[in-house]
Structure formats: structure tokens, C-alpha cells
Design a protein around this motif. Sequence first.
Motif, PDB file in Angstrom:
ATOM      1  N   PRO B 239      14.798   3.630 -51.552  1.00 39.59           N
ATOM      2  CA  PRO B 239      14.056   4.535 -52.442  1.00 39.59           C
ATOM      3  C   PRO B 239      14.705   4.626 -53.827  1.00 39.59           C
ATOM      4  O   PRO B 239      13.999   4.719 -54.837  1.00 39.59           O
ATOM      5  N   LEU B 240      16.021   4.570 -53.883  1.00 39.00           N
ATOM      6  CA  LEU B 240      16.720   4.652 -55.162  1.00 39.00           C
ATOM      7  C   LEU B 240      16.473   3.394 -56.001  1.00 39.00           C
ATOM      8  O   LEU B 240      16.163   3.473 -57.189  1.00 39.00           O
ATOM      9  N   ILE B 241      16.606   2.249 -55.341  1.00 36.32           N
ATOM     10  CA  ILE B 241      16.430   0.979 -56.062  1.00 36.32           C
ATOM     11  C   ILE B 241      14.998   0.889 -56.610  1.00 36.32           C
ATOM     12  O   ILE B 241      14.783   0.507 -57.769  1.00 36.32           O
ATOM     13  N   ASP B 245      13.335   1.308 -60.743  1.00 29.37           N
ATOM     14  CA  ASP B 245      12.444   0.323 -61.352  1.00 29.37           C
ATOM     15  C   ASP B 245      11.160   0.970 -61.869  1.00 29.37           C
ATOM     16  O   ASP B 245      10.604   0.558 -62.879  1.00 29.37           O
ATOM     17  N   ARG B 246      10.670   2.008 -61.169  1.00 28.06           N
ATOM     18  CA  ARG B 246       9.330   2.502 -61.492  1.00 28.06           C
ATOM     19  C   ARG B 246       9.260   3.934 -62.034  1.00 28.06           C
ATOM     20  O   ARG B 246       8.182   4.354 -62.446  1.00 28.06           O
ATOM     21  N   SER B 247      10.347   4.669 -62.012  1.00 31.88           N
ATOM     22  CA  SER B 247      10.278   6.056 -62.475  1.00 31.88           C
ATOM     23  C   SER B 247      10.036   6.107 -63.987  1.00 31.88           C
ATOM     24  O   SER B 247      10.550   5.282 -64.735  1.00 31.88           O
ATOM     25  N   LYS B 248       9.238   7.100 -64.418  1.00 27.41           N
ATOM     26  CA  LYS B 248       9.046   7.260 -65.869  1.00 27.41           C
ATOM     27  C   LYS B 248      10.317   7.831 -66.509  1.00 27.41           C
ATOM     28  O   LYS B 248      10.515   7.735 -67.714  1.00 27.41           O
ATOM     29  N   LEU B 253      17.514   8.738 -64.670  1.00 27.47           N
ATOM     30  CA  LEU B 253      17.864   8.501 -63.266  1.00 27.47           C
ATOM     31  C   LEU B 253      19.033   7.510 -63.171  1.00 27.47           C
ATOM     32  O   LEU B 253      19.989   7.710 -62.411  1.00 27.47           O
ATOM     33  N   ARG B 254      18.946   6.476 -63.977  1.00 22.89           N
ATOM     34  CA  ARG B 254      19.998   5.459 -64.018  1.00 22.89           C
ATOM     35  C   ARG B 254      21.338   6.079 -64.395  1.00 22.89           C
ATOM     36  O   ARG B 254      22.383   5.743 -63.821  1.00 22.89           O
ATOM     37  N   ILE B 271      16.515  13.590 -56.852  1.00 23.07           N
ATOM     38  CA  ILE B 271      15.582  13.571 -55.715  1.00 23.07           C
ATOM     39  C   ILE B 271      14.144  13.790 -56.226  1.00 23.07           C
ATOM     40  O   ILE B 271      13.216  13.100 -55.799  1.00 23.07           O
ATOM     41  N   ARG B 272      13.999  14.722 -57.143  1.00 21.93           N
ATOM     42  CA  ARG B 272      12.684  14.987 -57.711  1.00 21.93           C
ATOM     43  C   ARG B 272      12.122  13.718 -58.382  1.00 21.93           C
ATOM     44  O   ARG B 272      10.971  13.334 -58.159  1.00 21.93           O
ATOM     45  N   MET B 273      12.963  13.075 -59.176  1.00 21.16           N
ATOM     46  CA  MET B 273      12.503  11.878 -59.893  1.00 21.16           C
ATOM     47  C   MET B 273      12.132  10.750 -58.934  1.00 21.16           C
ATOM     48  O   MET B 273      11.152  10.033 -59.139  1.00 21.16           O
ATOM     49  N   ILE B 274      12.925  10.615 -57.871  1.00 20.40           N
ATOM     50  CA  ILE B 274      12.643   9.551 -56.891  1.00 20.40           C
ATOM     51  C   ILE B 274      11.293   9.816 -56.217  1.00 20.40           C
ATOM     52  O   ILE B 274      10.457   8.913 -56.107  1.00 20.40           O
ATOM     53  N   LYS B 275      11.096  11.073 -55.816  1.00 18.41           N
ATOM     54  CA  LYS B 275       9.839  11.421 -55.150  1.00 18.41           C
ATOM     55  C   LYS B 275       8.646  11.194 -56.076  1.00 18.41           C
ATOM     56  O   LYS B 275       7.617  10.654 -55.673  1.00 18.41           O
ATOM     57  N   GLU B 276       8.776  11.599 -57.331  1.00 19.52           N
ATOM     58  CA  GLU B 276       7.675  11.468 -58.288  1.00 19.52           C
ATOM     59  C   GLU B 276       7.336  10.030 -58.620  1.00 19.52           C
ATOM     60  O   GLU B 276       6.216   9.722 -59.027  1.00 19.52           O
ATOM     61  N   SER B 277       8.333   9.153 -58.459  1.00 19.78           N
ATOM     62  CA  SER B 277       8.133   7.762 -58.899  1.00 19.78           C
ATOM     63  C   SER B 277       7.238   6.961 -57.969  1.00 19.78           C
ATOM     64  O   SER B 277       6.851   5.833 -58.291  1.00 19.78           O
ATOM     65  N   GLY B 278       6.969   7.512 -56.783  1.00 22.64           N
ATOM     66  CA  GLY B 278       6.216   6.730 -55.791  1.00 22.64           C
ATOM     67  C   GLY B 278       7.105   5.826 -54.953  1.00 22.64           C
ATOM     68  O   GLY B 278       6.619   5.038 -54.137  1.00 22.64           O
TER      69      GLY B 278
END
Lengths: 322, 322
Positions: B239-241, B245-248, B253-254, B271-278
Motif C-alpha cells: 500500500p505504501l509503494i 506512486d499515485r497519491s496527490k 508522503l515521500r 495513513i490518511r494519504m495512503i487510504k485516499e490514494s486508492g
Amino acid sequence: MKQLWLFNQINSDLQRVEKELHAYIETDFPVLDQSAVQLLDAGGKRLRPAFTLLAGKFYGYPIDKLLPVAMALELIHMATLVHDDVVDASTTRRGRPTVKAKWGNIVSIATGDYLLAKALELLAQINHPDVSRILAEVSVEMSQGEIQQIKASNDVNQNLKQYYYRIKRKTAMLISASCKLGAIVSSAPRREVWALGAYGHDLGMAFQVVDDVLDVTSEASELGKPVGGDIRQGIMTLPLILALDRSKDKDQLRKILGKTEKTEGEITESIRMIKESGAIEASMHYVDLYINKANTHLQELPNVPTRKALVELACFIKARKF
Amino acid sequence: MKQLWLFNQINSDLQRVEKELHAYIETDFPVLDQSAVQLLDAGGKRLRPAFTLLAGKFYGYPIDKLLPVAMALELIHMATLVHDDVVDASTTRRGRPTVKAKWGNIVSIATGDYLLAKALELLAQINHPDVSRILAEVSVEMSQGEIQQIKASNDVNQNLKQYYYRIKRKTAMLISASCKLGAIVSSAPRREVWALGAYGHDLGMAFQVVDDVLDVTSEASELGKPVGGDIRQGIMTLPLILALDRSKDKDQLRKILGKTEKTEGEITESIRMIKESGAIEASMHYVDLYINKANTHLQELPNVPTRKALVELACFIKARKF
């Protein structure tokens, strides 16, 4: 690799063990490769492979069978060293930084696990039920000895029985196995397998007592690690146990050795008290007893030149300075 | 022990594995006995023994041969857990304090070494060259995976290939071996040994991806350990990797994930950013792919009720919450 002249008759094969171990532990993982090689290059006397080869000398010396067993023994020994370094918080071993000091606990654990796994791999190739069984039994006992050492830290009420229990597991059993396995894969008669195992046990006990004495009496430059390491870590070795019984300053010594944290001044002071108490000479007397017992077992073996080498090896153990 | 209803057909034998493991790891050393029992009682789903028993169900179910293999697999698994706890600095596992949290690093190392030694002892008794060989190979690979995980900590430039390399060694290979060995000791045809191994591999990969997703999406009460543990420790899971790649908010996040030390606020934020990124849905898509692949391999096996149980098990892996 520090070479003992006593190993002359197996010298080239010991070098082969060394070389094959290098190739065998090679991996693509930079850290793992470096830590394992660091450990291997730190050397030591390769006592365990040497005993395996020497035991084989009595019975036709089937080198292709002896070699993988000697390698497996050294791998197990190396794995226990690297895990012990975490336990002991040691920073140098044989004059070099420990894997722990250089890469930390986590790499030390992984390196030990890797070396054990490689030993397991070799055992699977050797595919000899007795070899696997004996090494498994020794491994179980060794891990129990490790725990006993932790439990007995800074315990000034320890007796000789507890000490012997511990060094048997820490050192004697693997050296005993080294002798025994060399004999077993060379198809030695059962009685002689037993005699070589008994020789290895007694020699291993003597070896560890000398090690524990050197920790008190040696110089850091000779030892390759700081003097008084056992005292610092609260490991109650034979000289300490005997000194606690016979020192005229026993109350003060007891107070220092019972502490979890000791100052460098207290360590120097306790070394002085141990030396003055006569505990060193008394410890070396135990070494004599073990060496004599070891040599008695050799009488059960064929009278070949290797037998004389093993007698000399036992005497060398006593005189060693490193 | 948390029981899965899927294991109904092997339930009583799984309990036997449990009981015999208890007796087998018993030792006179209070600390060692307690730490090993703590680890055993913390339970888990006994997936590896279950796979071994289920694989045996296809081929006459020779329980006396399956039992020691199932025990050895669980011992190796337990040993890696207790060593991993040192590496991961975890304080709880399955809702209980880890051995490390309760007794410290030193006991954790000794406990792991003890359990490995007991596994080695069992392997010597089993005395089956393929069993020893396969478990040795897996152990070597597992320790290399451990090192790769250390090396890749906080490395935000990791790719999927590196991730798959790692979870294969961390999880999939031992589950694959569990299936394969159950088949081997039951004298399964070679082709079916391979198919069961392939099923175990794919299922193990799916299992680890779900584990990594749960670390982000779950609640601590369900998980039995703090949420976000992988993020805290710098382990780059799928999920992190994917989120990197896809989070806005990928730059932010990086920045967080690349830090060695993260605040709790930063962990919640990431965690919020990971969830939002799909990334969670994308990760679960990979789980689907693995599960479908796993089930395909089952087509090579005899059509007995156990085959249906293994299909259901694969589907359960996806739906699990703990």
C-alpha cells in the motif's frame, strides 16, 4: 587465520575448510555478505574443524566426508558467536570490531540466523542421521546454556556445579561433537567414538576455564578484546567463584561482582582481588585435572601419530595466551 | 488458539499439534519455558500446520508422518517471529506483549535459537532428506529476506519487484513448504507436490499483502498490535509503494515515509494519504490476482472435499480482518 603448529598434519585441509566456507557463505546481500565474511575472517583457531579432521586421521581420513561436517561445525560456532555478541554487548572480538558493533543487533541476529540456515543446508546434504541428531542435541543444549548464563548474571551465590553446567553447554559439547562426528563419518568403532567424544568434552572444559582465566589475567593486546569482560557483564566464571570463596576481601568483592553496573575502577579493583586470592592458580589446577582426564581417554585409541598430536594439543590448551 | 471453521476436518489434529508442541518445547529453564510458552499461547491461526495436514488429506492422511512435520514448521515460524520482534522493535503481537517487551532482546534471541534447535532435533528424527533440504533452503532464503527488509528500511524508491522478493521470503516460501511437505511425506505424485507448493506460494503472497493492508486499515483492537506498525518501522509495504506512486500528496508522503523517526501525527497523516490514494483497493486487486492463481493450481489435484476447503481458505484470506 592463526595457525597452530600442532595442526601441521591437517594444515592444508584446514585451509580448504576455510576456502570452502568462504565460497559457501557468499551471498548477493552486501551487508550479510560483509558481516558473515567479517566473522569468518576474524578467524580464530578453527578448533572445531581441526578436531573433526584429526579424529578422522585415526580411521583412514575420508576427507570428502569430513570436510562438510567440519564446515557445519564452524558455521554453528560462528552463529553462536554472533548471537552471543548481542547477548554480551561485546564490541571487539579477536582484535576486530564485532558484527554487532559495526552493524548493530538486527544485522547480528540476521547473520546468525543465516549461518544457522546454511549449516542446516549442509546437514541436509550430509544426510547422516547421527550427524543431524548429535548437532541438534548440542544446539538445544547450547541455547539452554545461553539462557542459564543470562539468568545467572551478577549472581554471586553461584556454585561450581552451575558453572560447569554452563561451560559444558557453551563450549565443551560442541568440541566433543567435533571429535565424535569426525570419528562417526570415518566409521570408527563405537567405543572409540565415545572415547574421542569424552576427550573433546574434557578438553573443551579445560579450554573454557583457560578462556575465563585469560579474561582476568591477560592484556587486552593479547586477548583481542578488553580484559575483565566477564566481570563487566556479570558472568560468574571459575576464577570469580573461587575468589568469592577464598579472598580476604571477599565481602568487598561480593559487593562489586553483585552490581549490575560496575565502574572501570571497580573492575580493576576486583581483578586485583581475584589475582591475590589464589583463584587463578586454583582454576589452573582444575585445568590440569581436565587435561589429564582428556589424555586418559586417548589411551583407548589406536597408537598413531595423531594420538600424540592430540596429547600435545591438550597441553597446549593450558599454555595458550590467546 | 483462534480456530477457523475451515479447519473443521483437521480440527482435532490441529489441537494435537498444539498439545504436542507444548510438551515438546517444555524445558526446566523458567525464563525459556515461559517465553516459549508465551509465544505458543499467543496462538495465531497455526496456518502452517493446517496446510501440512490439509495437503496430507489428499493422499491417505498418514497422520504420524504429518504431525512432526507440522510441528517443525510451526517451530521455525515461531523462531522467526521472536527474532523478528527484536528486529521490528514490536511490543505487542496478537494482543499480548512480545517476548522482547517482556524479557528483552537477549531472551528473545535465546528463545529463537532454542526453538530453531528444537526444530532441528525434530528434523533429525523425521530423517527425510527432502524435508530437511526444503526447510534448509527456505531458512536460508528467509534470513536473506530479513536482511533485505533491514536494508530497504525507509527507502521510498522501492519497486514492486523488491517488495515481492521480500514477502516471498518472509511468508510465501514457508507456507509453500508447508503444503509441499504435507504432500511429500504422504507420497503424493511429483506433479501434485509441485501444484500444492505453487498454491501455497500464491496464497502466502496474498496472505502477506492482506497483512500489509490490515496494518494500514485495521483498528488496533482487531489487529492485536498498534496500527501503522510498518510505517513506524520504515517497512515499505505494497500500500505504501502504490500510494507513493499515485497519491496527490505524494511529495509530502515521500517526505514522511523517508524519515527514520516519525511522529504519531505524521503516521496518522500518512495513513490518511495512503487510504485516499486508492492504494488499498489497488493492493486488494493484487490479492485477487494471487488468489485466483492459487486456485488454478488446485485444478491439478484430486477432486476430494479438501480441495473445496482449500479454495474456501483462499477466499477467506482475502476477507480476514485479523
